[in-house]
Design a protein around this motif. Structure first.
Motif, mmCIF file in Angstrom:
data_model
loop_
_atom_site.group_PDB
_atom_site.id
_atom_site.type_symbol
_atom_site.label_atom_id
_atom_site.label_comp_id
_atom_site.label_asym_id
_atom_site.label_seq_id
_atom_site.Cartn_x
_atom_site.Cartn_y
_atom_site.Cartn_z
ATOM 1 N N PRO A 1 0.843 -1.193 0.000
ATOM 2 C CA PRO A 1 0.000 0.000 0.000
ATOM 3 C C PRO A 1 0.876 1.241 0.000
ATOM 4 O O PRO A 1 1.850 1.318 0.732
ATOM 5 C CB PRO A 1 -0.783 -0.124 1.303
ATOM 6 C CG PRO A 1 -0.786 -1.576 1.608
ATOM 7 C CD PRO A 1 0.521 -2.110 1.090
ATOM 8 N N ARG A 2 0.534 2.172 -0.827
ATOM 9 C CA ARG A 2 1.321 3.397 -0.932
ATOM 10 C C ARG A 2 0.968 4.311 0.235
ATOM 11 O O ARG A 2 -0.199 4.574 0.505
ATOM 12 C CB ARG A 2 0.962 4.064 -2.258
ATOM 13 C CG ARG A 2 1.459 5.465 -2.409
ATOM 14 C CD ARG A 2 2.111 5.651 -3.773
ATOM 15 N NE ARG A 2 2.348 7.051 -4.095
ATOM 16 C CZ ARG A 2 3.003 7.901 -3.295
ATOM 17 N NH1 ARG A 2 3.433 7.506 -2.122
ATOM 18 N NH2 ARG A 2 3.191 9.153 -3.676
ATOM 19 N N TYR A 3 1.991 4.780 0.950
ATOM 20 C CA TYR A 3 1.802 5.674 2.081
ATOM 21 C C TYR A 3 1.785 7.099 1.554
ATOM 22 O O TYR A 3 2.718 7.553 0.907
ATOM 23 C CB TYR A 3 2.955 5.489 3.072
ATOM 24 C CG TYR A 3 2.816 6.287 4.334
ATOM 25 C CD1 TYR A 3 2.391 5.689 5.516
ATOM 26 C CD2 TYR A 3 3.116 7.641 4.352
ATOM 27 C CE1 TYR A 3 2.268 6.423 6.687
ATOM 28 C CE2 TYR A 3 2.986 8.391 5.512
ATOM 29 C CZ TYR A 3 2.561 7.771 6.669
ATOM 30 O OH TYR A 3 2.438 8.504 7.823
ATOM 31 N N ARG A 4 0.714 7.810 1.834
ATOM 32 C CA ARG A 4 0.592 9.176 1.307
ATOM 33 C C ARG A 4 0.585 10.158 2.471
ATOM 34 O O ARG A 4 -0.339 10.165 3.288
ATOM 35 C CB ARG A 4 -0.712 9.287 0.509
ATOM 36 C CG ARG A 4 -0.961 10.632 -0.071
ATOM 37 C CD ARG A 4 -0.139 10.946 -1.291
ATOM 38 N NE ARG A 4 -0.766 10.480 -2.509
ATOM 39 C CZ ARG A 4 -0.256 10.683 -3.732
ATOM 40 N NH1 ARG A 4 0.901 11.314 -3.866
ATOM 41 N NH2 ARG A 4 -0.879 10.245 -4.798
ATOM 42 N N HIS B 1 0.858 16.492 -1.279
ATOM 43 C CA HIS B 1 0.321 17.257 -2.414
ATOM 44 C C HIS B 1 0.607 18.743 -2.251
ATOM 45 O O HIS B 1 1.033 19.413 -3.183
ATOM 46 C CB HIS B 1 -1.187 17.052 -2.529
ATOM 47 C CG HIS B 1 -1.589 15.657 -2.891
ATOM 48 N ND1 HIS B 1 -1.331 15.113 -4.129
ATOM 49 C CD2 HIS B 1 -2.225 14.703 -2.186
ATOM 50 C CE1 HIS B 1 -1.798 13.872 -4.178
ATOM 51 N NE2 HIS B 1 -2.354 13.592 -3.003
ATOM 52 N N ALA B 2 0.367 19.235 -1.028
ATOM 53 C CA ALA B 2 0.437 20.684 -0.816
ATOM 54 C C ALA B 2 1.862 21.219 -0.934
ATOM 55 O O ALA B 2 2.067 22.362 -1.321
ATOM 56 C CB ALA B 2 -0.135 21.035 0.555
ATOM 57 N N ALA C 1 -0.899 8.372 12.204
ATOM 58 C CA ALA C 1 -1.778 8.707 11.082
ATOM 59 C C ALA C 1 -2.557 9.978 11.337
ATOM 60 O O ALA C 1 -3.029 10.612 10.404
ATOM 61 C CB ALA C 1 -2.739 7.558 10.829
ATOM 62 N N ALA C 2 -2.692 10.353 12.603
ATOM 63 C CA ALA C 2 -3.537 11.493 12.935
ATOM 64 C C ALA C 2 -2.822 12.824 12.742
ATOM 65 O O ALA C 2 -3.451 13.837 12.468
ATOM 66 C CB ALA C 2 -4.022 11.383 14.381
ATOM 67 N N GLN D 1 -3.951 16.075 10.843
ATOM 68 C CA GLN D 1 -3.569 15.949 9.438
ATOM 69 C C GLN D 1 -4.608 16.510 8.475
ATOM 70 O O GLN D 1 -4.269 16.934 7.366
ATOM 71 C CB GLN D 1 -3.249 14.492 9.105
ATOM 72 C CG GLN D 1 -4.402 13.500 9.266
ATOM 73 C CD GLN D 1 -5.296 13.407 8.044
ATOM 74 O OE1 GLN D 1 -4.938 13.837 6.956
ATOM 75 N NE2 GLN D 1 -6.492 12.859 8.236
ATOM 76 N N GLU D 2 -5.883 16.554 8.909
ATOM 77 C CA GLU D 2 -6.912 17.049 7.982
ATOM 78 C C GLU D 2 -6.722 18.536 7.660
ATOM 79 O O GLU D 2 -7.309 19.052 6.745
ATOM 80 C CB GLU D 2 -8.318 16.769 8.533
ATOM 81 C CG GLU D 2 -8.616 17.279 9.935
ATOM 82 C CD GLU D 2 -8.304 16.268 11.026
ATOM 83 O OE1 GLU D 2 -7.308 15.510 10.884
ATOM 84 O OE2 GLU D 2 -9.037 16.217 12.031
ATOM 85 N N TYR D 3 -5.897 19.211 8.481
ATOM 86 C CA TYR D 3 -5.588 20.614 8.201
ATOM 87 C C TYR D 3 -4.306 20.768 7.379
ATOM 88 O O TYR D 3 -3.793 21.872 7.218
ATOM 89 C CB TYR D 3 -5.444 21.399 9.505
ATOM 90 C CG TYR D 3 -6.752 21.658 10.214
ATOM 91 C CD1 TYR D 3 -7.723 22.463 9.619
ATOM 92 C CD2 TYR D 3 -7.021 21.108 11.461
ATOM 93 C CE1 TYR D 3 -8.927 22.710 10.262
ATOM 94 C CE2 TYR D 3 -8.225 21.350 12.110
ATOM 95 C CZ TYR D 3 -9.172 22.150 11.511
ATOM 96 O OH TYR D 3 -10.358 22.400 12.152
ATOM 97 N N ASP E 1 -3.463 20.635 4.156
ATOM 98 C CA ASP E 1 -3.498 21.561 3.019
ATOM 99 C C ASP E 1 -3.601 23.002 3.503
ATOM 100 O O ASP E 1 -2.955 23.909 2.983
ATOM 101 C CB ASP E 1 -4.700 21.257 2.104
ATOM 102 C CG ASP E 1 -4.495 19.980 1.307
ATOM 103 O OD1 ASP E 1 -3.341 19.512 1.216
ATOM 104 O OD2 ASP E 1 -5.502 19.453 0.780
ATOM 105 N N HIS E 2 -4.431 23.195 4.522
ATOM 106 C CA HIS E 2 -4.641 24.546 5.039
ATOM 107 C C HIS E 2 -3.354 25.124 5.617
ATOM 108 O O HIS E 2 -2.948 26.232 5.287
ATOM 109 C CB HIS E 2 -5.744 24.522 6.102
ATOM 110 C CG HIS E 2 -5.862 25.794 6.876
ATOM 111 N ND1 HIS E 2 -6.486 26.914 6.374
ATOM 112 C CD2 HIS E 2 -5.404 26.143 8.114
ATOM 113 C CE1 HIS E 2 -6.418 27.883 7.264
ATOM 114 N NE2 HIS E 2 -5.765 27.445 8.326
ATOM 115 N N VAL F 1 -1.194 28.366 4.317
ATOM 116 C CA VAL F 1 -0.981 29.573 5.128
ATOM 117 C C VAL F 1 0.509 29.836 5.312
ATOM 118 O O VAL F 1 0.973 30.978 5.215
ATOM 119 C CB VAL F 1 -1.682 29.431 6.505
ATOM 120 C CG1 VAL F 1 -1.388 30.645 7.373
ATOM 121 C CG2 VAL F 1 -3.183 29.278 6.323
ATOM 122 N N ASP G 1 1.926 31.156 2.123
ATOM 123 C CA ASP G 1 1.474 32.529 1.914
ATOM 124 C C ASP G 1 2.253 33.497 2.809
ATOM 125 O O ASP G 1 2.641 34.580 2.373
ATOM 126 C CB ASP G 1 -0.028 32.621 2.210
ATOM 127 C CG ASP G 1 -0.551 34.035 2.041
ATOM 128 O OD1 ASP G 1 -0.462 34.547 0.920
ATOM 129 O OD2 ASP G 1 -1.017 34.620 3.033
#
Lengths: 404, 863, 162
Positions: free
Chosen positions: C20-23, C28-29, C94-95, C144-146, C148-149, C153, C156
């Motif tokens: 399984p690929r670990y992402r 991405h960001a 993972a979190a 982790q759900e933040y 990209d955010h 930031v 920026d």
């Protein structure tokens, strides 16, 4: 016309307190003065003292953001405020004092499916009660408010809005002064800088009040003290299920006409209007913590500015001139507590949260009727204090997040 | 016209630049402000007043008064006297019709003046009522100062920076510099913030003092937060010690003609001469308490000083300024008329105490010095220099003269007559009068008019300044733009681990709380069909997920939920509804038992944080032996649903997925596609389905594998819109949409959840009461006759009155019917009851359906 | 007791030779963001919710005390499950996303935390983070759900300082 140039006293100078009045109204704000005024006007009861701990209109009446509307979610609330708007429409003439009531129209923006559902529900309830209120799409919003950023690039795009054409703004101080003048002319005594320190009772009835200027006997006490309601009711031994929070607002330096409609956004926690003086007036949601301390905060300015610019990016260079806070008395179901309590003769107008000012004339007429006739008018029966023990709440909660 | 180089001038004469004013080119030097450059070019009228459109000229030159407010590069309300001149800036006058020199609206001041006494609006235009909106439009157009472009966009970047220091000195006045030096010498870390008006700040950095200038403190807020406007950056300072050294402000005299162009304050003169090498006028009269420095400044500029009146020595009884076309021509003092084009006047200096008042200091009148001074400073806040009350001021009111106005408040054009009239009308406290006359409520925030208005008030009411007191000091201390306050303005947003996959599939995204979720991948109807006919996959990673473990884990949930859990066996799942202590529905989800002492709880996506807080709150109250771990972000989750779901899952795991091996409401732990997973066989969408929870970094792998290996089974991703239709076909509720803060599980049609025979649980008393009382309304399914779909929020109407509401409604392709959920009166809640629902203004018949519209027996779900 | 294996990404296994690929949540960001920022998300991370007195093997894991009863342990990804079992800790690998950045000025644009009082927990880029400091380098660990955010930031803010 000549009255404009003649200097005529608005009200008599404060006199000595009498030993006894038929009715004592605690709180010289819009509700207290309206109650006193309608007692005199509608029922001929003029032996009334309005006791105000500071100057008249120093509390919520002089700090609110002056929006008048009736597009409420519950049939009980909508019908009640509908009557209030009707009274406000005729009030300038009735008081012979221009309250600068501008029925600019009121747009509650929906930025989510959930908000659209609430907007639909309010529109439908309103229409069934004969209140002008409807859901509008982006095209119509763009016509009503061409300045609003309706692009989809923003964080929370606008999906639609609840449009309420009779909604408007008014000069809040003028409401206070106009009511005070007319009440005074009909014989009501207004006593600023007179603080109530106790409420006397005997056999479950009110018998009088104690003040910093002496004691007064009376048959009825009406508490209309908004943010201080719990403290005053405690003096009568009546616990109210109310918490007190602060609400903050600010104005910018005056600008030439920019915004010809009132904009409310629950999602952004702001509402925006432009006063007749040209200031952009911005208010927010109540702060989540309870306090009686009216200190303005800086984070409020920061998040409000962020949200206003999401709606109106062109206000980037507008300057904040002044910020302030007011106290809000919040009830569990976000509807008011109005009328009798377990102490006979002790009546309350409380639990107004952020929508007390818009109810002033209807509160005045109904409470005056209750005092005069000892019967609760049908219009305010749903707002009885009793409802919290009989579990018959009138929930404006769903529509209330920011619904000024 | 510039004077020869002055010692310490701000100008860099080797660097000329140009900008435009009303389209004409203006020459300036680096170091000029917009106002100084315009003054050098001969301009004397800088603005028109708020109400009467009287011409106004430079007065304070310190950014304290309203007299030089202009539009600069589209931004309104710029104080030109402190705004640095920038090459290419586009400067315009504001609040004029025509030009500054020929303002058509000046007619208001000429003929309207006597006709617009204070309170004028409240007394007029009341009748006829229909005319008021027209009057009002005129009024609104006359009000306001600057203009914003109605269709402008954001143009500037503003950042926010958080700063800490031991000592923050606000103001580079002499007192501020002294305090900063002392603190630095004592080894403290010092930052000095200055508005850029002080000249003597050189050399401080050698002492290790950081100077931030030009920058303005916005206020002192709770917790000692001092936000500072430093141009493009908002500096949010927190300091152990705050030293306020904002100095004192020249206070104007109030006399007839005191607003004429050419009447100036001493500090303004000083700046024009010393900083920008300008000659303020040709012939001057000086009336002030401390005249020598003023005379020095004037002489340095070559201005003839015609007459000097020292208010400390022999205050005149009468001062009247006369002008021509709004510009000063002469001054008459005690009968002696002196021709002049400049009148330098002051009644002394008042401490600029506003920041101290905001911080909590008490402001008190000191009769000896004639000024308001700060007392009882809060801890960690100090006053240094003249702000502490070392200045003084003399009486400033001079008698009226026929036909001449004396302005108390320049911002709002309030005259002494206005204030007198307000008092006579009964506005007999300062706060009331302020609201009625609007004195002190303009852009200067009372800097130049507060003291004067208090003095006037005291005189008119026969009281004294001490008794009158002050009005509340409201922040901000200096006006600040919304752009600076907003900063970069990023809204926190949550993405699931599959966010990129959804984007790649062209999904339409929507908000769900702070999450971005998939509304659909373009065709919700097709997506629902895939779930009914083949197999669909939906990203449900946003569900809240908690592991509750410990010896008391089951007992803990028993006390929290109205449901029963003691009989829930390891490996099994139960649907649960969480209630408030008033018995209202708070959230819903599934509770799976991992082992004797471990439970896995899921919550709604938007309720996750509230539920976690709720759990932790009760855990703290009850002190049970329970540990709660939030694993919401650690785990991604995908629901695989449809008749082909079993086949697809079977291909990816060694687990026995047969109907008996993995039953409805079973919970299993097993690898799927090589990733460790927790599998829940549940069915929110009404078809055979498995919710697969896996570590979030492996979610893309799981998702990719499901789509790849399920291709031949017709697998298709589906979004929230399809899910809403599918669950509605089963009459499964969505908390927050079908319920609100007053809904309870009994009335919402789920009485089987509520176990009132349990010993105790949160909200039990309330639910008992509700049970006893009977429902006031009930949530039921309905079908509409015909194809129309009522908007969610539509009303159920009985006898013309709102009697209930539609919470969910959709067209179901599968059923070929318009279906929904609605709260209705109990009398209309039985199977087959007829309803009327208002739709586009007319009533549509509908019929109540008590059981799920689709697969009422649940055979597909359990297959 | 369940060992909560489903919380541990490092327990993934190859199927038919395919692992399984670990992402990483920041992968991405941060693509194309250059090397000014380092992605620490793939570290093993454990949360211990009691006084951690057990002496850990020297050198291997890094122990960050956040509060008296809360400790973050950083370790090699593969070591996380075993160490979690040994310490009775929750595997939060993972979190949490992890991000390293440098520059005090940049941090001042992102947080009002006292940068001389680290490690600490507080809002960075508007998101609750555990913040560690080593000279001029700062490490952030956050939900982790933040990812990209926070990445957006931070990037920026860096643009604002250029």
């Amino acid at each position: 016309m000549k009255d404009i140039f003649r200097t005529r006293r608005m009200w008599r100078p404060r006199g000595e307190l009498k030993r006894r009045y038929d009715v004592v109204v605690v709180g010289g704000g819009a509700h207290g003065l309206a109650t006193a005024y309608y007692l005199a006007r509608n029922h001929g009861i003029t032996d009334v003292a309005v006791l105000e701990k500071s100057y008249i209109g120093s509390g919520a009446a002089g700090r609110n953001t002056t929006i008048i509307r009736s597009n409420y979610r519950t049939p009980e609330g909508a019908a009640f405020y509908q009557q209030s708007v009707e009274l406000y429409k005729g009030l300038s003439r009735e008081l012979d004092f221009n309250l600068l009531f501008s029925q600019l129209g009121h747009l509650t923006l929906a930025h989510s499916d959930r908000a659209l559902i609430t907007a639909t529900e309010r529109a439908e309830v309103n229409q069934l009660l004969g209140i002008e209120s409807r859901l509008v799409g982006l095209d119509e919003i763009a016509k009503l408010c061409p300045e609003l950023d309706l692009s989809t690039e923003v964080t929370w795009p606008v999906l639609g809005a609840l449009y309420h054409p009779p909604g408007g703004i008014i000069r809040h101080d003028a409401v206070v002064w106009g009511l005070a003048r007319s009440a005074d002319r009909r014989g009501v005594e207004i006593h600023p800088y007179t603080e109530v320190t106790g409420i006397e009772r005997a056999n479950g009835r009110v018998t009088g009040v104690r003040t910093n200027r002496g004691e007064i006997a009376c048959d009825a006490v009406v508490s209309a003290t908004a943010g201080w309601s719990t403290l005053v009711a405690d003096l009568a031994g009546v616990p109210l299920p109310i918490t007190t929070h602060i609400l903050q607002a600010f104005v910018t330096e005056p600008l030439k006409p920019f915004l010809d409609v009132i904009i409310v956004s629950s999602q952004m926690h702001v509402y925006v209007s432009q006063t007749d003086r040209g200031e952009i007036l911005i208010g927010a949601e109540i702060e989540p913590y309870t306090t009686y301390r009216g200190t303005s905060t800086f984070p409020f300015l920061e998040y409000s500015a962020r949200h206003v610019l999401e709606l109106f990016p062109q206000l980037e260079s507008a300057r904040v001139l002044r910020q302030w806070t007011g106290l809000c008395d919040i009830s569990p179901d976000f509807s008011p507590i109005l009328g009798v309590t377990e102490v006979a003769g002790f009546l309350v107008s409380a639990g107004w949260g952020t929508y007390g000012f818009k109810a002033a004339p209807i509160v005045g007429t109904t409470l005056a009727e209750l005092v005069a006739t000892k019967r609760t008018p049908a219009l305010i029966a749903p707002f009885a204090l009793e409802r919290f023990s009989t579990d018959t709440l009138v929930s404006e909660l769903a529509a209330a997040a920011v619904s000024h | 016209m510039r004077l020869p180089a002055q010692p310490g001038e701000r100008l860099d004469r080797t660097r000329p630049l140009t900008f435009t004013f009303e389209g004409a080119t203006v020459e300036a030097f680096e170091g000029d402000t917009i106002a100084s450059a315009l003054y050098a070019g001969g301009r004397r009228v800088f603005s028109r007043s708020f109400k009467y459109h009287r011409p106004r000229g430079l007065l304070c030159c310190t950014g304290s008064c309203p007299n030089c407010l202009m539009q600069v590069d589209g931004a309104p309300g710029i104080r030109a006297c402190i705004e640095p001149a920038r090459a290419g800036a586009v400067v315009r006058a504001q609040n004029v019709l025509g030009s500054l020199d020929r303002d058509a609206l000046a007619v208001i001041g000429k003929i309207g003046g006597p006709f617009t006494p204070v309170g004028f609006y409240y007394r007029t235009m009341i009748r006829p009522r229909w005319a008021w909106p027209y009057y009002e439009k005129v009024l609104r157009n006359l009000a306001g100062l600057g203009r914003v472009d109605r269709h402008g966009r954001r143009t500037r970047r503003f950042d926010t920076e958080h700063r800490r220091t031991q000592v923050l000195v606000i103001g580079g006045s002499e007192g501020g510099v002294t305090a900063a030096r002392a603190a630095a010498a004592a080894g403290e870390q010092v930052v000095l913030v200055d508005e850029g008006l002080s000249l003597e700040l050189g050399g401080l950095d050698e002492l290790g003092i950081e100077v931030v200038a030009p920058a303005r403190a916005i206020g002192i807020y709770e917790g000692g937060l001092v936000p500072v406007d430093a141009g493009n950056v908002l500096l949010r300072f927190r300091a152990e010690r705050i030293v306020v050294a904002t100095g004192s402000l020249d206070q104007p005299l109030v006399f007839p003609g005191n607003d004429l162009v050419g009447v100036m304050l001493p500090n303004g003169i000083r700046r024009l001469v010393r900083e920008w090498a300008l000659r303020p006028g040709e012939r001057a009269v000086v009336i002030a308490p401390a005249v020598e420095p003023i005379v020095d400044d004037l002489r340095a500029a070559g201005t003839e000083v015609a007459r000097v009146f020292d208010l400390n020595e022999r205050p005149p009884k009468e001062i009247v300024a006369r002008g021509r076309k709004g510009r000063l021509a002469s001054v008459r003092v005690d009968g002696e008329t002196v021709a002049c084009d400049l009148l330098v006047m002051s009644s002394g200096r008042q401490p600029a105490y506003s920041l101290l008042a905001q911080a909590g200091a008490r402001i008190e009148y000191d009769a000896a010095t004639g000024i308001f001074v700060p007392r009882d400073l809060p801890a960690n806040v100090e006053a240094a220099g003249s702000v502490a009350g070392t200045s003084h001021a003399v009486p400033n009111l001079f008698p009226a003269s026929a036909g001449k106005r004396r302005f108390v408040c320049l911002c709002e054009d309030v005259t002494t007559k206005d204030v007198r009239r307000a008092i006579a009308e009964g506005f007999d406290s300062l706060e009331l009068a302020k609201r009625y006359t609007t004195v002190t409520m303009g852009p200067c925030q009372g800097r130049l008019c507060h003291l004067a208005s208090v003095r006037l008030y005291a005189r008119e009411t026969g009281s004294d300044e001490a008794a009158i007191g002050t009005t509340t000091a409201r922040p901000p201390w200096s006006p600040v733009t919304l752009g600076l306050l907003a900063g970069r303005g990023h809204e926190p947003v949550k993405h699931t681990s599959l966010h990129r996959r959804h984007e790649e599939l062209g999904a339409r995204m929507m908000w769900a709380g702070a999450w971005r979720r998939v509304h659909s991948y373009g065709d919700p109807a097709e997506e629902t069909r895939a779930v009914h006919r083949a197999v669909g996959v939906i990203d449900v990673s946003t569900l809240g997920k908690l592991v509750v473990s410990g010896p008391d884990a089951v007992a803990f949930l028993e006390r929290l939920y109205p449901n029963r859990f003691v009989d829930l066996k390891p490996g099994r799942i139960r649907y649960g509804v969480l209630g408030t202590d008033a018995g209202r529905i708070m959230d819903d989800g599934t509770i799976g038992r991992l082992s004797e002492q471990q439970l896995y709880v899921t919550t709604t996506s938007t309720g996750a944080e509230a539920v976690l807080e709720w759990f932790e709150w009760w855990n703290a109250v009850w002190r049970m032996d329970v540990e709660i771990v939030d694993v919401t972000g650690a785990l991604a989750a995908v629901n695989v649903a449809g008749p082909n779901a079993r086949e697809l899952l079977g291909r990816l795991t060694e687990l026995d997925v047969s109907p008996d091996g993995f039953r409805y409401l079973d919970l299993k732990e097993a690898p799927v596609a090589g990733t460790p997973c927790l599998l829940l066989r549940i069915g929110f969408v009404g078809e055979l389905g498995y919710e697969i929870h896996c570590p979030s970094p492996l979610a893309e792998h799981l998702w990719d594998t499901l789509l790849e290996r399920g291709a031949d089974l017709g697998v298709r991703p589906f979004g929230l819109e399809a899910q809403r239709i599918l669950r509605l076909e089963k009459q499964h509720i969505i908390v927050g949409q079908d319920t609100d803060s007053e809904s309870n599980a009994i009335d919402a049609g789920m009485p089987w959840i509520v176990k009132l025979d349990k010993e105790d649980f949160v909200g039990k008393w309330a639910l008992e009461h509700l049970q006893e009382r009977g429902p006031r309304e009930r949530l039921v399914g309905f079908e509409l006759d015909g194809a129309a779909v009522p908007a969610e929020g539509s009303q159920v109407v009985v006898a013309g009155r709102p009697a209930g509401r539609v919470t969910s409604a959709r067209w179901s392709d599968e059923l070929q019917r318009s279906i929904g959920l609605a709260w209705v009166p109990p009398a209309l809640a039985e199977e087959g009851s007829r309803l009327e629902i208002r739709l586009n203004g007319s009533l549509q018949p509908a019929v109540v359906r008590a059981r799920p519209f689709f697969d009422p027996e649940g055979t597909r779900l359990r297959s | 007791m369940s060992d909560l294996a489903f919380l541990s990404p490092s327990l993934a296994s190859a199927v038919d030779g395919v692992s399984p690929r670990y992402r990483s949540p920041l992968e991405h960001a941060l693509a194309g963001a250059g090397d000014a920022l380092r992605d620490l998300s793939t570290l093993g991370k454990l949360e211990v919710r009691r006084e951690l007195d057990a002496a850990l093997e020297a050198g291997a894991p890094e122990v960050v005390r956040i509060a008296p009863n809360r400790t973050l342990v950083l370790c090699e990804a593969e070591a996380a499950p075993a160490l979690a079992a040994q310490l009775g800790a929750v595997d939060v690998s993972a979190a949490l996303a992890g991000l390293a950045l440098s520059g005090e000025r940049l941090m001042r644009r992102l947080t009002d935390l006292d940068l001389d009082g680290l490690p600490a927990m507080g809002a960075v880029a508007g998101i609750q983070c555990t913040v560690l400091r080593d000279e001029d380098e700062f490490r952030l660990f956050f939900a982790q759900e933040y990812g990209d955010h926070v990445a957006a930031v931070v990037l920026d803010a860096m643009a604002g300082l250029r």
